[in-house]
Write a protein that holds these residues in place. Structure first.
Motif, PDB file in Angstrom:
ATOM      1  N   PHE A 120      43.334  44.128  30.372  1.00 30.62           N
ATOM      2  CA  PHE A 120      43.231  44.987  31.586  1.00 30.62           C
ATOM      3  C   PHE A 120      43.652  43.774  32.656  1.00 30.62           C
ATOM      4  CE2 PHE A 120      39.685  47.164  29.361  1.00 30.62           C
ATOM      5  CZ  PHE A 120      40.595  48.183  29.009  1.00 30.62           C
ATOM      6  N   ILE A 121      43.493  42.635  32.538  1.00 33.12           N
ATOM      7  CA  ILE A 121      44.120  41.748  33.664  1.00 33.12           C
ATOM      8  C   ILE A 121      45.392  41.774  33.751  1.00 33.12           C
ATOM      9  CG2 ILE A 121      44.310  39.179  34.338  1.00 33.12           C
ATOM     10  CD1 ILE A 121      41.506  38.658  33.617  1.00 33.12           C
ATOM     11  N   ILE A 122      46.287  41.658  32.535  1.00 37.69           N
ATOM     12  CA  ILE A 122      47.568  41.701  32.586  1.00 37.69           C
ATOM     13  C   ILE A 122      48.208  42.965  32.980  1.00 37.69           C
ATOM     14  CG2 ILE A 122      49.730  41.751  30.870  1.00 37.69           C
ATOM     15  CD1 ILE A 122      47.924  39.942  29.033  1.00 37.69           C
ATOM     16  N   ILE A 123      47.585  44.120  32.518  1.00 33.69           N
ATOM     17  CA  ILE A 123      47.971  45.305  33.250  1.00 33.69           C
ATOM     18  C   ILE A 123      47.969  45.397  34.651  1.00 33.69           C
ATOM     19  CG2 ILE A 123      47.692  47.780  33.538  1.00 33.69           C
ATOM     20  CD1 ILE A 123      46.635  47.598  30.575  1.00 33.69           C
ATOM     21  N   ALA A 124      46.853  44.560  35.278  1.00 32.93           N
ATOM     22  CA  ALA A 124      46.724  44.769  36.725  1.00 32.93           C
ATOM     23  C   ALA A 124      47.665  43.983  37.587  1.00 32.93           C
ATOM     24  CB  ALA A 124      45.162  44.356  37.079  1.00 32.93           C
ATOM     25  N   LEU A 125      47.937  42.694  36.696  1.00 36.69           N
ATOM     26  CA  LEU A 125      48.989  41.895  37.460  1.00 36.69           C
ATOM     27  C   LEU A 125      50.183  42.372  37.314  1.00 36.69           C
ATOM     28  CD1 LEU A 125      48.034  38.463  35.516  1.00 36.69           C
ATOM     29  CD2 LEU A 125      47.784  38.951  38.266  1.00 36.69           C
ATOM     30  N   LEU A 126      50.820  43.258  36.181  1.00 36.67           N
ATOM     31  CA  LEU A 126      52.164  43.705  36.188  1.00 36.67           C
ATOM     32  C   LEU A 126      52.366  45.129  37.043  1.00 36.67           C
ATOM     33  CD1 LEU A 126      52.766  43.488  32.461  1.00 36.67           C
ATOM     34  CD2 LEU A 126      53.463  42.102  34.112  1.00 36.67           C
ATOM     35  N   GLN A 127      51.177  45.969  37.071  1.00 35.95           N
ATOM     36  CA  GLN A 127      51.257  47.204  37.807  1.00 35.95           C
ATOM     37  C   GLN A 127      50.642  46.994  39.288  1.00 35.95           C
ATOM     38  OE1 GLN A 127      49.185  50.066  35.516  1.00 35.95           O
ATOM     39  NE2 GLN A 127      50.891  51.437  35.551  1.00 35.95           N
TER      40      GLN A 127
ATOM     41  N   SER B 156      47.296  40.490  42.859  1.00 40.90           N
ATOM     42  CA  SER B 156      47.049  39.129  43.032  1.00 40.90           C
ATOM     43  C   SER B 156      46.201  38.802  41.920  1.00 40.90           C
ATOM     44  CB  SER B 156      46.271  39.289  44.329  1.00 40.90           C
ATOM     45  OG  SER B 156      44.871  39.718  44.369  1.00 40.90           O
ATOM     46  N   PRO B 157      46.087  37.548  41.520  1.00 38.56           N
ATOM     47  CA  PRO B 157      45.181  37.152  40.497  1.00 38.56           C
ATOM     48  C   PRO B 157      43.721  37.504  40.716  1.00 38.56           C
ATOM     49  CG  PRO B 157      46.851  35.516  40.983  1.00 38.56           C
ATOM     50  CD  PRO B 157      46.923  36.616  42.217  1.00 38.56           C
ATOM     51  N   VAL B 158      43.268  37.351  41.941  1.00 37.56           N
ATOM     52  CA  VAL B 158      41.860  37.525  42.187  1.00 37.56           C
ATOM     53  C   VAL B 158      41.441  39.180  41.791  1.00 37.56           C
ATOM     54  CG1 VAL B 158      40.074  37.756  43.993  1.00 37.56           C
ATOM     55  CG2 VAL B 158      41.582  35.572  43.621  1.00 37.56           C
ATOM     56  N   GLN B 159      42.452  40.012  42.418  1.00 39.05           N
ATOM     57  CA  GLN B 159      42.005  41.307  42.285  1.00 39.05           C
ATOM     58  C   GLN B 159      42.472  41.792  40.851  1.00 39.05           C
ATOM     59  OE1 GLN B 159      41.133  43.855  44.338  1.00 39.05           O
ATOM     60  NE2 GLN B 159      40.678  41.979  46.052  1.00 39.05           N
ATOM     61  N   ALA B 160      43.261  41.081  40.235  1.00 38.47           N
ATOM     62  CA  ALA B 160      43.605  41.422  38.697  1.00 38.47           C
ATOM     63  C   ALA B 160      42.298  41.096  37.842  1.00 38.47           C
ATOM     64  CB  ALA B 160      44.661  40.646  38.105  1.00 38.47           C
TER      65      ALA B 160
END
Length: 420
Positions: free
Chosen positions: A188-195, A289-293
């Motif tokens: 889920f973090i990877i998805i958030a970082l990419l999208q 952003s990493p924090v938001q991811a």
């Protein structure tokens, strides 16, 4: 073929990380891990490194870590046995040869009088080259037993699962489902970082090439200040006004690169679930952003964990039929449908499946990790473990019932997806 590959990769990854959790904490506890396997059935690939044989098996529907003390151990060496012994430079036994001793001309043949290869690690007996004198031979804790050409490392009690502390055994079993939650969180973090993570800022996201926004001249990154004179403070305000005004001209006041601009946009009318709404072809704004991811990873993991528990509650209360459960066939069919929507949906599907696998394994059902953890909890309360034979029987019955349930669910899946 692409669906088959996606299914194998996803299911293989879920099983790998689950079993890796067991494996990692078993090794940390000093437990001898004889085999790390992905799949069941005949071996497709096998490689031995150190103490462990790593196998990929034909049927990608599970996996296991075979730990010393969990399965029947090596052959018991009884008095009267004639075995061959090979030694290291310090005259300690490195190999105990049970048969075909003629293939090892350098071994020393001994008629066993007494043997202990679990606790005190010794062989006592009469050597063939000196039959009148009994000798005691020290056995290395890493020695192997050779039978029919196959070598099996001995497992002293301090390397066996059952002799570890309750905390070590509990962590070893719990680590499997834990890794499934960790895997989902990372996906889920990877998805958030990419999208990117959706925000509620009144800023335009990606503009579709065939929408009204593109035709009117709006651009990604434009900040909407007002629409038809109504002040805009959030993305929700933008969506609400557009949806309510299909085919009506809207005066957008935007800020682009520090400059205020007026742009007229006419939302295109579209019927959604019987309701006429306006659309201009703009995606919601996102923040990368990493924090938001990381925050999104926690939120997604929590949300899907909660949803799965809600489904379990419905199953228990009868609101959810057994016919609605899915096994490997159903998961394959769902993977096929999700794969058509794109890689991000497929990644999210993998995360949801990982959480589902983690939760299912934590249920207090015999033969599952949760069933074993339940026995550990009882052991902690009563101060001593339950008889191994009784526990083994409970797990055997539980496994048989699970296989029966799997057959029923698989047949239902075949009827639902392939025999329509």
């Amino acid at each position: 073929m692409s669906t088959v590959i996606a299914f194998i990769v996803i299911f293989g990854a879920l099983v790998f990380f689950h079993e890796w959790g067991h494996f990692f904490f078993a090794k940390r506890a000093g437990i001898l891990c004889r085999e790390f396997a992905i799949g069941f059935g005949p071996k497709v690939f096998s490689h031995k490194k150190g103490e462990t044989t790593y196998n990929i098996r034909l049927l990608p529907i599970g996996g296991y870590v075979r730990m010393a003390g969990e399965d029947p151990e090596v052959v018991e060496i009884k008095p009267g046995y004639r075995i061959g012994l090979l030694f290291d430079k310090e005259n300690k036994v490195t190999k105990l040869i049970l048969n075909n001793k003629e293939k090892y001309p350098k071994c020393r043949i001994v008629e066993v009088e007494q043997a202990d290869i679990e606790k005190d690690l010794f062989i006592k007996g009469f050597p063939e080259d000196d039959p009148d004198n009994m000798e005691t031979f020290s056995v290395l804790p890493t020695a192997v037993i050779v039978e029919n050409g196959a070598e099996t490392q001995i497992a002293p009690v301090d390397r066996q699962f059952g002799y570890k502390t309750l905390a070590q055994r509990t962590m070893t079993i719990f680590a499997g489902p834990l890794m499934n939650f960790v895997l989902a969180f990372v996906v889920f973090i990877i998805i958030a970082l990419l999208q990117g993570v959706p925000t509620n800022d009144p800023k335009l996201g990606e503009i579709t090439p065939d929408g009204a926004a593109k035709a009117a001249g709006l651009q990604q990154g434009d900040i909407v200040q007002s629409i038809n004179g109504s002040e805009i403070s959030s993305w929700a305000d933008v969506v609400e006004l557009i949806r309510k005004n299909p085919n009506k001209k809207l005066d957008f006041t935007i800020n682009r690169a520090g400059k205020d601009m007026e742009i007229v946009v006419t939302p295109i009318e579209k019927k959604v679930e019987g309701e006429k709404i306006g659309l201009i072809g703009v995606y919601s704004p996102v923040e990368k952003s990493p924090v938001q991811a990381v925050k999104s990873g926690f939120q997604e993991t929590y949300f899907w964990t909660k949803q799965i528990f809600v489904s379990l509650e419905k199953l228990v209360t009868g609101q959810f039929s057994i016919n609605m459960l899915s096994g490997p066939v159903g998961i394959y069919a769902s993977t096929d449908a999700v794969a058509k929507s794109g890689i991000y949906y497929l990644m999210k599907w993998a995360g949801v499946l990982s959480i589902n696998l983690g939760i299912m394994n934590l249920l207090p059902i015999p033969a599952l990790d949760g069933g074993r953890l339940m026995f550990f909890a009882i052991e902690g309360l009563r101060g001593k473990p339950i008889d191994k034979q009784k526990e083994g029987m409970v797990h055997f019955i539980g496994f048989a019932l699970l296989m029966l349930l799997m057959l029923v669910v698989t047949w239902n899946d075949i009827q639902r997806f392939f025999l329509k």
